[in-house]
Scaffold this motif. Structure first.
Motif, short mmCIF file in Angstrom:
data_model
loop_
_atom_site.label_atom_id
_atom_site.label_comp_id
_atom_site.label_asym_id
_atom_site.label_seq_id
_atom_site.Cartn_x
_atom_site.Cartn_y
_atom_site.Cartn_z
N ARG A 168 37.61 48.05 66.91
CA ARG A 168 38.93 47.59 66.49
C ARG A 168 38.77 46.47 65.47
NH1 ARG A 168 39.88 51.46 69.00
NH2 ARG A 168 41.20 51.77 70.83
N ARG A 169 39.71 46.38 64.57
CA ARG A 169 39.72 45.26 63.64
C ARG A 169 40.08 43.99 64.42
NH1 ARG A 169 42.22 45.43 57.56
NH2 ARG A 169 41.97 43.22 57.05
N TYR A 170 39.30 42.94 64.23
CA TYR A 170 39.44 41.74 65.05
C TYR A 170 40.02 40.56 64.26
CZ TYR A 170 38.18 38.33 68.67
OH TYR A 170 38.21 37.36 69.64
N GLY A 171 39.85 40.59 62.96
CA GLY A 171 40.38 39.49 62.16
C GLY A 171 39.83 39.56 60.74
N SER A 172 40.37 38.72 59.90
CA SER A 172 39.90 38.62 58.52
C SER A 172 40.29 37.26 57.97
CB SER A 172 40.49 39.74 57.66
OG SER A 172 41.90 39.65 57.62
N ARG A 173 39.58 36.85 56.94
CA ARG A 173 39.91 35.60 56.27
C ARG A 173 39.40 35.66 54.85
NH1 ARG A 173 35.75 31.17 58.95
NH2 ARG A 173 33.80 32.12 58.21
N GLY A 174 39.87 34.73 54.05
CA GLY A 174 39.46 34.71 52.65
C GLY A 174 40.66 34.93 51.76
N GLY A 175 40.40 35.18 50.52
CA GLY A 175 41.46 35.40 49.56
C GLY A 175 40.89 35.52 48.17
N LEU A 204 41.88 40.80 47.01
CA LEU A 204 41.34 41.96 47.70
C LEU A 204 42.15 42.26 48.96
CD1 LEU A 204 37.50 41.25 47.47
CD2 LEU A 204 38.87 42.77 46.03
N LYS A 205 42.50 43.53 49.14
CA LYS A 205 43.22 43.97 50.33
C LYS A 205 42.44 45.13 50.96
CE LYS A 205 47.61 45.87 51.97
NZ LYS A 205 48.91 46.46 51.58
N PRO A 206 41.53 44.83 51.88
CA PRO A 206 40.69 45.89 52.45
C PRO A 206 41.39 46.68 53.55
CG PRO A 206 40.04 43.76 53.32
CD PRO A 206 41.15 43.50 52.34
N ASN A 207 41.76 47.92 53.25
CA ASN A 207 42.28 48.83 54.27
C ASN A 207 41.11 49.64 54.81
OD1 ASN A 207 44.96 48.04 53.98
ND2 ASN A 207 45.36 49.53 52.37
N THR A 227 36.55 38.25 50.62
CA THR A 227 37.19 38.31 51.93
C THR A 227 36.15 38.63 52.98
OG1 THR A 227 39.04 39.27 53.18
CG2 THR A 227 37.76 40.78 51.83
N GLU A 228 36.45 38.26 54.21
CA GLU A 228 35.56 38.55 55.33
C GLU A 228 36.35 39.28 56.40
OE1 GLU A 228 32.61 35.65 57.46
OE2 GLU A 228 34.47 35.69 58.64
N MET A 229 35.79 40.37 56.91
CA MET A 229 36.42 41.14 57.97
C MET A 229 35.57 41.04 59.24
SD MET A 229 37.51 44.61 55.92
CE MET A 229 38.68 45.11 57.19
N VAL A 252 31.18 42.44 74.57
CA VAL A 252 31.47 43.06 73.27
C VAL A 252 30.55 42.50 72.20
CG1 VAL A 252 33.92 43.39 73.83
CG2 VAL A 252 33.19 41.31 72.64
N SER A 253 30.57 43.15 71.06
CA SER A 253 29.96 42.61 69.84
C SER A 253 31.07 42.35 68.83
CB SER A 253 28.96 43.60 69.23
OG SER A 253 27.85 43.80 70.07
N ILE A 254 30.87 41.36 67.98
CA ILE A 254 31.77 41.13 66.85
C ILE A 254 30.93 41.16 65.59
CG2 ILE A 254 33.39 39.57 65.73
CD1 ILE A 254 34.19 38.52 68.45
N VAL A 255 31.18 42.18 64.76
CA VAL A 255 30.42 42.38 63.53
C VAL A 255 31.21 41.83 62.35
CG1 VAL A 255 29.52 44.12 61.93
CG2 VAL A 255 29.11 44.35 64.39
N PHE A 256 30.51 41.13 61.46
CA PHE A 256 31.14 40.49 60.31
C PHE A 256 30.77 41.23 59.03
CE2 PHE A 256 31.14 37.43 63.61
CZ PHE A 256 32.15 36.52 63.36
N VAL A 257 31.77 41.44 58.18
CA VAL A 257 31.58 42.11 56.89
C VAL A 257 32.07 41.20 55.78
CG1 VAL A 257 32.10 44.14 55.49
CG2 VAL A 257 31.93 44.36 57.98
N ASP A 258 31.21 40.95 54.82
CA ASP A 258 31.58 40.12 53.66
C ASP A 258 31.82 41.04 52.46
OD1 ASP A 258 31.55 37.27 52.36
OD2 ASP A 258 30.32 38.52 51.05
#
Length: 202
Positions: free
Chosen positions: A147-154, A130-133, A158-160, A111-117
């Protein structure tokens, strides 16, 4: 009651709701029969109109329409596999008050895991969370499962993370990325109660 027996869960149901459910199922079947696996999706303007008309969040309507798509997709493997490479993406877009950056992709065997800041601009001027839907959409001749794999920040940043199968290619020339609205269907709004009175204990 033996282990093989299932406990009956009490549910309310009547003929009126049954008729509505049958109509919904019939409409979904007709919709998929007409689309024949092709991607059909309304315009942003149409979703806004429905949101006002039916008093639903735009993200919930998008989620419903997205899940009407009759596409048979392979499952994402349970095992990531060995990490093989890290691809720098660094694609940036600014929409309204937020800066969105596709930073990189961790390239595993399966798989690949792509990160979004995501960062709110001028964050020092306001206190926000921030609440990214959002869900990552990949436009390509090849079909990917995302698929959404995780998120962190506040707060204002935030990072998805999104898990993708099969892994995206090393060259991104023929790939286009978009973040599209997505939400848990009919997510209940949580009432926030601010407790800001002095409390004395005696």
């Amino acid at each position: 009651m033996g282990w093989s027996e299932l406990r009956r869960i009490p549910n309310e149901y009547d003929e009126t709701i049954k008729e509505m459910d049958e109509k919904i199922i019939d409409l979904i079947t007709s919709h998929r029969s007409l689309t024949q696996g092709r991607r059909f999706f309304p315009s942003i303007e149409q979703i806004k109109e429905w949101s006002l008309r039916f008093q639903m969040d735009e993200s919930q309507i998008s989620f419903l329409i997205h899940n009407l798509q009759d596409q048979v997709r392979p499952l994402i493997p349970d095992e990531l596999g060995e990490l093989q490479n890290v691809i720098s993406i660094m694609k940036k877009s600014i929409v309204e008050f937020c800066e969105y950056t596709l930073t990189h992709s961790m390239q595993y065997k399966n798989v690949s895991i792509v990160f979004v800041d995501i960062r709110l601009q001028n964050a020092d001027e306001r206190e926000v969370h921030l609440k990214p839907n959002l869900l990552l959409e990949i436009i390509s001749d090849q079909q990917f499962v995302v698929r959404r794999y995780g998120s962190r920040g506040g707060g204002a940043q935030t990072e998805m993370q999104f898990i993708i199968s099969p892994p995206i290619p090393e060259s991104l020339v023929n790939l286009e990325f978009s973040l599209v609205p997505s939400a848990v269907f009919l997510e209940r709004k949580i009432q926030e109660i601010v407790l800001d009175r002095q409390i004395d204990f005696y």
